[in-house]
Design a protein around this motif. Structure first.
Motif, mmCIF file in Angstrom:
data_model
loop_
_atom_site.group_PDB
_atom_site.id
_atom_site.type_symbol
_atom_site.label_atom_id
_atom_site.label_comp_id
_atom_site.label_asym_id
_atom_site.label_seq_id
_atom_site.Cartn_x
_atom_site.Cartn_y
_atom_site.Cartn_z
ATOM 1 N N LYS A 240 -10.012 -48.851 -1.946
ATOM 2 C CA LYS A 240 -11.810 -49.640 -3.801
ATOM 3 C C LYS A 240 -12.388 -50.178 -2.535
ATOM 4 N N ALA A 241 -12.037 -51.065 -1.446
ATOM 5 C CA ALA A 241 -13.254 -52.159 -0.943
ATOM 6 C C ALA A 241 -13.889 -51.205 0.417
ATOM 7 N N ILE A 242 -13.356 -49.947 0.011
ATOM 8 C CA ILE A 242 -14.808 -49.186 1.375
ATOM 9 C C ILE A 242 -15.565 -48.932 0.883
ATOM 10 N N THR A 243 -15.410 -48.199 -0.772
ATOM 11 C CA THR A 243 -16.590 -47.865 -1.637
ATOM 12 C C THR A 243 -18.040 -48.704 -1.561
ATOM 13 N N PHE A 244 -17.929 -50.355 -1.062
ATOM 14 C CA PHE A 244 -18.636 -50.967 -1.533
ATOM 15 C C PHE A 244 -19.155 -51.123 -0.386
ATOM 16 N N SER A 245 -20.943 -51.437 -0.308
ATOM 17 C CA SER A 245 -21.714 -51.395 1.266
ATOM 18 C C SER A 245 -21.290 -53.101 1.569
ATOM 19 N N TYR A 246 -21.282 -53.926 0.716
ATOM 20 C CA TYR A 246 -21.485 -55.391 0.848
ATOM 21 C C TYR A 246 -20.041 -56.017 0.139
ATOM 22 N N PRO A 247 -18.699 -55.739 0.738
ATOM 23 C CA PRO A 247 -18.056 -56.119 -1.252
ATOM 24 C C PRO A 247 -17.422 -57.282 -1.247
ATOM 25 N N LYS A 248 -18.454 -58.107 -0.519
ATOM 26 C CA LYS A 248 -17.783 -59.771 -0.174
ATOM 27 C C LYS A 248 -19.357 -60.124 -1.522
ATOM 28 N N LEU A 249 -19.741 -59.645 -1.954
ATOM 29 C CA LEU A 249 -21.477 -59.598 -3.048
ATOM 30 C C LEU A 249 -20.691 -58.998 -3.661
ATOM 31 N N ILE A 250 -19.575 -58.080 -4.390
ATOM 32 C CA ILE A 250 -19.189 -57.665 -5.541
ATOM 33 C C ILE A 250 -18.279 -58.448 -5.788
ATOM 34 N N GLN A 251 -17.196 -58.965 -5.371
ATOM 35 C CA GLN A 251 -16.238 -60.072 -4.891
ATOM 36 C C GLN A 251 -16.825 -61.119 -5.999
ATOM 37 N N THR A 252 -18.111 -61.514 -5.472
ATOM 38 C CA THR A 252 -18.048 -63.006 -6.306
ATOM 39 C C THR A 252 -18.885 -62.878 -7.692
#
Length: 357
Positions: A240-252
């Motif tokens: 799932k992490a690699i489906t986001f361009s900037y996962p840290k932004l989604i994480q927060t």
């Protein structure tokens, strides 16, 4: 700050080596998968040994000028060519900083704001600081890093409830495969940005306790990257992490307390905006230090400041307006950094150490 010393140099290390690996970790997670954190640990150890080796060569030979080291190692002509490649990679780092900052904000925060507008408010204001002395560069860097570290600690606390250790298992399910080695290479390439600090060695007023200060700076960076990578996988899992361009932004964006306290994005905006600004600032001034070694006068450096800023703006706009183009550039950029920030400096410093015995 009466003079530039190794404690200040440690902040430059933090400014150049944190933000790339934390902003777009999908570059190496796509290869390393669930075991990317193991690749991060291995690459971190190599990066630590690499940079401390370069510093010890400088201390042992009492030579801190990059031009002198390159010329004594491989001759003036070939040394200038290699220094030219070093500066070219620093220019690529400027484009990376501007493009990723603008694209990440456009993609996740300000979708209706075009990247050209975001770039305008990123590149132009920094010119003012760049034209000041190194005191201004170090002061801004120290304040920025302290705020970024405070934001990082708060984010770790706020996101802890959304992490699951089970997503790290099974460890090394497929053994040390090709993907892990590619991830190590990419991580090492992005760690290579620490070499941007090398031109600043000539500005040091003292070298007292230099090795200790730099080792502490590197260890802080390493623990931040390892914790960040593990936390990301524990939050989303590798697929799932690699489906986001900037996962840290989604994480927060998951952060929510009492149904109204959602400040996670505020912290990560500070980290991304502040982090890329500091890397851009330190890299740009480092380029001017190297170019000054080619006997350029101050007025020429002022003109070059505007020329480089214009070039970076155009290149960053072209790259950042398309997400696929940007990540294709970032993939090439990791290998460019590996070559000109890690492999070539390692060879040059080794030859320099041998030839000056």
């Amino acid at each position: 700050m009466d003079r530039f010393n190794p404690r200040h140099f440690a902040f430059l290390i933090l400014a150049t080596s944190i933000v790339s690996l934390k902003t777009y970790p999908t570059i190496f997670i796509a290869d390393g998968g669930r075991d990317s954190w193991i690749a991060m640990i291995i690459a971190s150890i190599i990066a630590f040994l690499f940079f401390t080796y370069l510093i010890k060569v400088c201390i042992r030979k009492n030579s801190f000028d990059l031009h002198s080291i390159y010329h004594k190692a491989v001759g003036k002509t070939f040394g200038n060519i290699l220094l030219g490649l070093f500066v070219f990679t620093m220019l690529a780092a400027l484009v990376e900083s501007a493009a990723v900052e603008a694209n990440s904000m456009h993609t996740n925060m300000f979708i209706e704001t075009p990247t050209w507008y975001l770039l305008l408010f990123f590149i132009v204001p920094i010119i003012y600081t760049i034209r000041k002395d190194i005191v201004a560069i170090i002061t801004v860097t120290m304040i920025g890093i302290i705020l970024i570290m405070i934001a990082g600690i708060n984010l770790s606390i706020l996101t802890s409830r959304y992490k699951s250790f089970k997503l790290l298992l099974p460890i090394l399910e497929n053994g040390l495969n090709k993907g892990i080695f590619i991830a190590i290479i990419k991580i090492l390439g992005l760690y290579g940005s620490v070499s941007i600090c090398l031109p600043y060695l000539s500005k040091l007023g003292t070298t007292e306790k230099m090795t200790n200060a730099i080792a502490i700076g590197l260890l802080i960076v390493i623990q931040m990257q390892i914790v960040s990578t593990i936390g990301l996988i524990m939050t989303f899992g590798p697929k799932k992490a690699i489906t986001f361009s900037y996962p840290k932004l989604i994480q927060t964006q998951q952060v929510s307390y009492f149904r109204f306290l959602t400040l996670g994005e505020l912290y990560v905006m500070l980290q991304i905006l502040g982090g890329w600004m500091l890397k851009y600032l330190v890299t740009f001034y480092g380029i001017l230090i190297v170019l000054k070694g080619f006997n350029l006068k101050r007025k020429h450096l002022i003109y070059l400041t505007y020329i480089i800023s214009g070039f970076v703006y155009g290149a960053a706009y072209f790259i950042s307006k398309n997400l696929f183009v940007l990540f294709k550039f970032l993939n090439y950029y990791t290998f460019l950094c590996l070559a000109n920030f890690v492999i070539i400096p390692l060879i040059v410093f080794t030859i320099f150490s041998i030839r000056t015995n």
